[in-house]
Motif scaffolding. Structure first.
Motif, PDB file in Angstrom:
ATOM      1  N   LYS A  15      -9.654 -48.293   3.715  1.00  0.00           N
ATOM      2  CA  LYS A  15      -9.825 -46.968   3.118  1.00  0.00           C
ATOM      3  C   LYS A  15      -8.498 -46.246   2.931  1.00  0.00           C
ATOM      4  CE  LYS A  15     -12.212 -42.548   3.688  1.00  0.00           C
ATOM      5  NZ  LYS A  15     -13.131 -41.739   4.535  1.00  0.00           N
ATOM      6  N   LEU A  16      -7.603 -46.355   3.900  1.00  0.00           N
ATOM      7  CA  LEU A  16      -6.335 -45.630   3.832  1.00  0.00           C
ATOM      8  C   LEU A  16      -5.329 -46.294   2.892  1.00  0.00           C
ATOM      9  CD1 LEU A  16      -5.912 -44.554   7.567  1.00  0.00           C
ATOM     10  CD2 LEU A  16      -6.541 -43.114   5.613  1.00  0.00           C
ATOM     11  N   GLU A  17      -5.726 -47.408   2.292  1.00  0.00           N
ATOM     12  CA  GLU A  17      -4.900 -48.066   1.273  1.00  0.00           C
ATOM     13  C   GLU A  17      -5.411 -47.799  -0.135  1.00  0.00           C
ATOM     14  OE1 GLU A  17      -3.654 -51.796   4.207  1.00  0.00           O
ATOM     15  OE2 GLU A  17      -5.307 -52.014   2.770  1.00  0.00           O
ATOM     16  N   CYS A  18      -6.405 -46.917  -0.247  1.00  0.00           N
ATOM     17  CA  CYS A  18      -7.018 -46.581  -1.531  1.00  0.00           C
ATOM     18  C   CYS A  18      -6.831 -45.092  -1.812  1.00  0.00           C
ATOM     19  CB  CYS A  18      -8.518 -46.883  -1.516  1.00  0.00           C
ATOM     20  SG  CYS A  18      -8.959 -48.559  -0.989  1.00  0.00           S
ATOM     21  N   CYS A  19      -6.600 -44.744  -3.057  1.00  0.00           N
ATOM     22  CA  CYS A  19      -6.460 -43.332  -3.399  1.00  0.00           C
ATOM     23  C   CYS A  19      -7.822 -42.648  -3.398  1.00  0.00           C
ATOM     24  CB  CYS A  19      -5.787 -43.162  -4.763  1.00  0.00           C
ATOM     25  SG  CYS A  19      -6.819 -43.644  -6.165  1.00  0.00           S
ATOM     26  N   PRO A  20      -7.870 -41.367  -3.086  1.00  0.00           N
ATOM     27  CA  PRO A  20      -9.129 -40.630  -3.124  1.00  0.00           C
ATOM     28  C   PRO A  20      -9.395 -40.041  -4.510  1.00  0.00           C
ATOM     29  CG  PRO A  20      -7.432 -39.211  -2.252  1.00  0.00           C
ATOM     30  CD  PRO A  20      -6.768 -40.541  -2.547  1.00  0.00           C
ATOM     31  N   ALA A  29       1.139 -46.763   4.629  1.00  0.00           N
ATOM     32  CA  ALA A  29       1.671 -45.895   5.675  1.00  0.00           C
ATOM     33  C   ALA A  29       2.893 -45.136   5.186  1.00  0.00           C
ATOM     34  CB  ALA A  29       2.013 -46.721   6.909  1.00  0.00           C
ATOM     35  N   LYS A  30       3.725 -45.793   4.407  1.00  0.00           N
ATOM     36  CA  LYS A  30       4.894 -45.129   3.816  1.00  0.00           C
ATOM     37  C   LYS A  30       4.462 -43.969   2.937  1.00  0.00           C
ATOM     38  CE  LYS A  30       6.289 -46.476   0.047  1.00  0.00           C
ATOM     39  NZ  LYS A  30       6.069 -46.078  -1.390  1.00  0.00           N
ATOM     40  N   ASN A  31       3.444 -44.171   2.121  1.00  0.00           N
ATOM     41  CA  ASN A  31       2.990 -43.097   1.234  1.00  0.00           C
ATOM     42  C   ASN A  31       2.327 -41.957   2.007  1.00  0.00           C
ATOM     43  OD1 ASN A  31       4.021 -44.409  -0.963  1.00  0.00           O
ATOM     44  ND2 ASN A  31       2.082 -45.302  -1.612  1.00  0.00           N
ATOM     45  N   HIS A  32       1.592 -42.279   3.033  1.00  0.00           N
ATOM     46  CA  HIS A  32       1.020 -41.214   3.871  1.00  0.00           C
ATOM     47  C   HIS A  32       2.129 -40.435   4.584  1.00  0.00           C
ATOM     48  CE1 HIS A  32      -3.245 -41.945   3.325  1.00  0.00           C
ATOM     49  NE2 HIS A  32      -3.067 -43.242   3.522  1.00  0.00           N
ATOM     50  N   ARG A  33       3.149 -41.132   5.010  1.00  0.00           N
ATOM     51  CA  ARG A  33       4.288 -40.472   5.656  1.00  0.00           C
ATOM     52  C   ARG A  33       4.994 -39.531   4.676  1.00  0.00           C
ATOM     53  NH1 ARG A  33       6.385 -44.818   7.101  1.00  0.00           N
ATOM     54  NH2 ARG A  33       8.115 -45.054   5.637  1.00  0.00           N
ATOM     55  N   HIS A  34       5.185 -39.992   3.445  1.00  0.00           N
ATOM     56  CA  HIS A  34       5.787 -39.141   2.419  1.00  0.00           C
ATOM     57  C   HIS A  34       4.875 -37.956   2.089  1.00  0.00           C
ATOM     58  CE1 HIS A  34       8.460 -42.587   0.600  1.00  0.00           C
ATOM     59  NE2 HIS A  34       8.736 -42.334   1.864  1.00  0.00           N
ATOM     60  N   GLY A  35       3.581 -38.217   1.956  1.00  0.00           N
ATOM     61  CA  GLY A  35       2.643 -37.162   1.585  1.00  0.00           C
ATOM     62  C   GLY A  35       2.558 -36.048   2.601  1.00  0.00           C
ATOM     63  N   SER A  48       6.323 -38.121  -3.291  1.00  0.00           N
ATOM     64  CA  SER A  48       5.222 -37.154  -3.308  1.00  0.00           C
ATOM     65  C   SER A  48       4.079 -37.570  -2.397  1.00  0.00           C
ATOM     66  CB  SER A  48       4.686 -37.004  -4.724  1.00  0.00           C
ATOM     67  OG  SER A  48       4.032 -38.202  -5.139  1.00  0.00           O
ATOM     68  N   GLY A  49       4.066 -38.834  -1.995  1.00  0.00           N
ATOM     69  CA  GLY A  49       2.917 -39.406  -1.309  1.00  0.00           C
ATOM     70  C   GLY A  49       2.115 -40.311  -2.208  1.00  0.00           C
ATOM     71  N   GLY A  50       2.454 -40.290  -3.513  1.00  0.00           N
ATOM     72  CA  GLY A  50       1.746 -41.146  -4.449  1.00  0.00           C
ATOM     73  C   GLY A  50       0.282 -40.767  -4.572  1.00  0.00           C
ATOM     74  N   LEU A  51      -0.457 -41.583  -5.296  1.00  0.00           N
ATOM     75  CA  LEU A  51      -1.877 -41.323  -5.479  1.00  0.00           C
ATOM     76  C   LEU A  51      -2.631 -41.451  -4.160  1.00  0.00           C
ATOM     77  CD1 LEU A  51      -0.705 -42.057  -8.326  1.00  0.00           C
ATOM     78  CD2 LEU A  51      -2.922 -43.063  -8.851  1.00  0.00           C
ATOM     79  N   ILE A  52      -2.151 -42.333  -3.280  1.00  0.00           N
ATOM     80  CA  ILE A  52      -2.847 -42.595  -2.021  1.00  0.00           C
ATOM     81  C   ILE A  52      -2.900 -41.356  -1.135  1.00  0.00           C
ATOM     82  CG2 ILE A  52      -2.577 -43.824   0.185  1.00  0.00           C
ATOM     83  CD1 ILE A  52      -1.853 -46.317  -1.436  1.00  0.00           C
ATOM     84  N   ALA A  53      -1.808 -40.621  -1.039  1.00  0.00           N
ATOM     85  CA  ALA A  53      -1.796 -39.422  -0.194  1.00  0.00           C
ATOM     86  C   ALA A  53      -1.947 -38.147  -1.005  1.00  0.00           C
ATOM     87  CB  ALA A  53      -0.507 -39.362   0.624  1.00  0.00           C
ATOM     88  N   LYS A  54      -1.291 -38.083  -2.149  1.00  0.00           N
ATOM     89  CA  LYS A  54      -1.328 -36.854  -2.954  1.00  0.00           C
ATOM     90  C   LYS A  54      -2.691 -36.638  -3.592  1.00  0.00           C
ATOM     91  CE  LYS A  54       0.687 -36.765  -7.030  1.00  0.00           C
ATOM     92  NZ  LYS A  54       1.460 -38.007  -7.054  1.00  0.00           N
ATOM     93  N   GLY A  55      -3.372 -37.735  -3.950  1.00  0.00           N
ATOM     94  CA  GLY A  55      -4.642 -37.649  -4.654  1.00  0.00           C
ATOM     95  C   GLY A  55      -4.508 -38.130  -6.083  1.00  0.00           C
ATOM     96  N   HIS A  56      -5.655 -38.292  -6.745  1.00  0.00           N
ATOM     97  CA  HIS A  56      -5.652 -38.871  -8.095  1.00  0.00           C
ATOM     98  C   HIS A  56      -6.704 -38.219  -8.992  1.00  0.00           C
ATOM     99  CE1 HIS A  56      -5.213 -41.563 -11.358  1.00  0.00           C
ATOM    100  NE2 HIS A  56      -6.040 -42.519 -10.973  1.00  0.00           N
ATOM    101  N   PRO A  57      -6.490 -36.947  -9.382  1.00  0.00           N
ATOM    102  CA  PRO A  57      -7.318 -36.370 -10.449  1.00  0.00           C
ATOM    103  C   PRO A  57      -6.833 -36.972 -11.773  1.00  0.00           C
ATOM    104  CG  PRO A  57      -5.747 -34.749  -9.617  1.00  0.00           C
ATOM    105  CD  PRO A  57      -5.481 -36.015  -8.888  1.00  0.00           C
ATOM    106  N   LEU A  58      -7.621 -37.821 -12.377  1.00  0.00           N
ATOM    107  CA  LEU A  58      -7.135 -38.783 -13.372  1.00  0.00           C
ATOM    108  C   LEU A  58      -6.222 -38.176 -14.427  1.00  0.00           C
ATOM    109  CD1 LEU A  58     -10.387 -40.905 -13.925  1.00  0.00           C
ATOM    110  CD2 LEU A  58      -8.720 -41.003 -12.064  1.00  0.00           C
ATOM    111  N   GLY A  59      -6.668 -37.137 -15.107  1.00  0.00           N
ATOM    112  CA  GLY A  59      -5.864 -36.563 -16.178  1.00  0.00           C
ATOM    113  C   GLY A  59      -4.626 -35.842 -15.709  1.00  0.00           C
ATOM    114  N   ALA A  60      -4.596 -35.460 -14.443  1.00  0.00           N
ATOM    115  CA  ALA A  60      -3.457 -34.705 -13.915  1.00  0.00           C
ATOM    116  C   ALA A  60      -2.372 -35.580 -13.327  1.00  0.00           C
ATOM    117  CB  ALA A  60      -3.944 -33.722 -12.842  1.00  0.00           C
ATOM    118  N   THR A  61      -2.677 -36.842 -13.029  1.00  0.00           N
ATOM    119  CA  THR A  61      -1.746 -37.680 -12.287  1.00  0.00           C
ATOM    120  C   THR A  61      -0.407 -37.856 -13.003  1.00  0.00           C
ATOM    121  OG1 THR A  61      -3.363 -38.867 -10.952  1.00  0.00           O
ATOM    122  CG2 THR A  61      -1.360 -40.065 -11.522  1.00  0.00           C
ATOM    123  N   GLY A  62      -0.437 -38.152 -14.297  1.00  0.00           N
ATOM    124  CA  GLY A  62       0.816 -38.338 -15.023  1.00  0.00           C
ATOM    125  C   GLY A  62       1.671 -37.094 -15.052  1.00  0.00           C
ATOM    126  N   LEU A  63       1.049 -35.919 -15.084  1.00  0.00           N
ATOM    127  CA  LEU A  63       1.806 -34.660 -15.063  1.00  0.00           C
ATOM    128  C   LEU A  63       2.342 -34.383 -13.668  1.00  0.00           C
ATOM    129  CD1 LEU A  63       2.133 -33.116 -17.720  1.00  0.00           C
ATOM    130  CD2 LEU A  63       0.007 -34.403 -17.709  1.00  0.00           C
TER     131      LEU A  63
END
Length: 407
Positions: free
Chosen positions: A209-214, A174-180, A335-350
């Motif tokens: 589901k809402l505790e997992c990154c998309p 919930a914290k990450n969704h709030r940030h996102g 930023s919302g982290g991977l959970i809210a911001k998303g997780h395109p694998l190669g882009a996440t670290g950038l």
């Protein structure tokens, strides 16, 4: 004295659901051009490029960059699972430290398939087959995606060992969704509360589901420079120093011990973080803002302890005290982290790097962490690698100069 390395330009596209934002050459080009513009240099000033992606054919990096310019420079294409983007940063940093180059662009991008992650091949050994076998020795593997089982079982182990609860896991999500919700580049900008997180569809064990990154499509980029280059181009006002960066891979404890927490990379995080704090002489208590790898909310909980943001077994108290958000000890994943911001694998670290640069420059808008001075990055890839990095605003206020010639 080792060379000082700085990030002088960053770019990031909006992260979106797979196949809703065009093809990778377009959005990767967007991130690259944004980083170049942010640095105020020309593509011709860049001496080497590192391109980071997981799902793609060889030389996809050249496919992207040839749209911008064909200058004949070295272009590397790398894959290190979900830590690919930060692995690119680690490689670029070492090339500059070794006096091989002065200006390097790292570009991370991903065009993913919808749904849970799956292997690409059935006619050869899977990179994580030994990890799966180890998990199978401790619990019956269920049908369906493997990653929720890795991190769900790690969460269950933490709950049994330290008394953390499903409520703690939901509070993190919930914290990450709030940030996102404050991040215009985030894939999911809805601020879910704890009850909504708990009531969302169960995925595995305690994970909803809402505790997992998309899965996501998107790109991020960063321009790294030596100190000489920063001064030559007059970019002190833009420069954020990489105080230190460490990569760690798995140790024999992964297969020796019966621990799901170790399977998901806890020891890698501990080892890399310990070396980082020692080499930079920065305490975890001095960190103001963190972007860490919350592929699942359970992993964020485990990582609090691995990064020494709190003591071992103290993550539940850390969460309950609100020490992981605005007004607390440290702001984790603004930023919302991977959970809210998303997780395109190669882009996440950038994307993590970009967020920390914006925070340390004071450019993060309504999600700005007040008086942010020190930023910490954590990026995890199972199979495995962890990269941690420490960032600090590089120079005192310095007048801008307009120089764009090569060194």
């Amino acid at each position: 004295m080792p060379r000082r390395i700085f990030v002088v330009g960053v770019g990031m596209t909006k992260f979106v659901k797979p196949n809703t934002g065009g093809d990778y050459p377009e959005f990767a080009k967007e991130a690259a051009l944004d980083a170049i513009a942010d640095a105020g240099i020309k593509y011709e000033d860049i001496e080497q490029c590192v391109c980071a992606y997981v799902a793609g054919d060889s030389t996809s990096g050249q496919r992207v960059l040839y749209q911008i310019g064909m200058t004949g420079i070295p272009i590397y294409n790398i894959n290190n699972n979900c830590s690919t983007g930060s692995s690119g940063l680690f490689l670029a940093k070492q090339l500059i430290e070794g006096d091989i180059s002065n200006i390097i662009m790292v570009l991370g991008f991903e065009k993913m398939k919808p749904g849970a992650l799956k292997g690409n091949y059935t006619d050869r050994a899977a990179p994580l087959e030994k990890h799966i076998q180890k998990m199978g020795q401790m619990i019956k593997i269920q049908p369906g995606p493997m990653t929720p089982q890795y991190f769900g079982n790690a969460g269950i182990e933490h709950m049994k060992k330290y008394g953390t609860t499903e409520l703690h896991i939901a509070k993190v999500a919930a914290k990450n969704h709030r940030h996102g919700a404050r991040n215009p580049r985030a894939q999911n900008r809805k601020a879910y509360n704890v009850d909504e997180v708990l009531k969302s569809r169960k995925i595995y064990g305690p994970l909803t589901k809402l505790e997992c990154c998309p899965t996501s499509d998107g790109a991020g980029a960063a321009i790294l420079m030596s100190e000489d280059a920063v001064i030559r181009f007059g970019l002190q006002h833009k420069a954020v120093e990489i105080l230190g960066m460490e990569m760690a891979t798995d140790t024999p404890s992964l297969f020796r011990d019966k621990s799901f927490i170790k399977i998901v990379g806890y020891d890698m995080t501990v080892n890399a973080a310990k070396r980082l704090y020692e080499k930079t002489a920065v305490s975890p208590k001095e960190v103001d803002v963190v972007e860490l790898h919350d592929c699942f909310a359970t992993n964020e909980i485990i990582t609090y302890e691995g990064l020494q943001l709190c003591g071992e077994g103290q993550a539940g108290k850390f969460i309950d005290a609100g020490d992981n958000t605005y007004g607390g000890q440290v702001v984790v994943n603004p930023s919302g982290g991977l959970i809210a911001k998303g997780h395109p694998l190669g882009a996440t670290g950038l994307a993590q790097c970009a967020e920390l640069v914006w925070q340390l420059r004071g450019e993060a808008g309504e999600r700005q962490v007040q008086d942010a001075r020190i930023g910490l990055q954590h990026n995890l890839g199972l199979g495995g690698a962890v990269v941690v990095a420490m960032y600090k605003k590089g120079f005192a206020a310095t007048p801008q100069r307009n120089i764009s010639s090569k060194l």
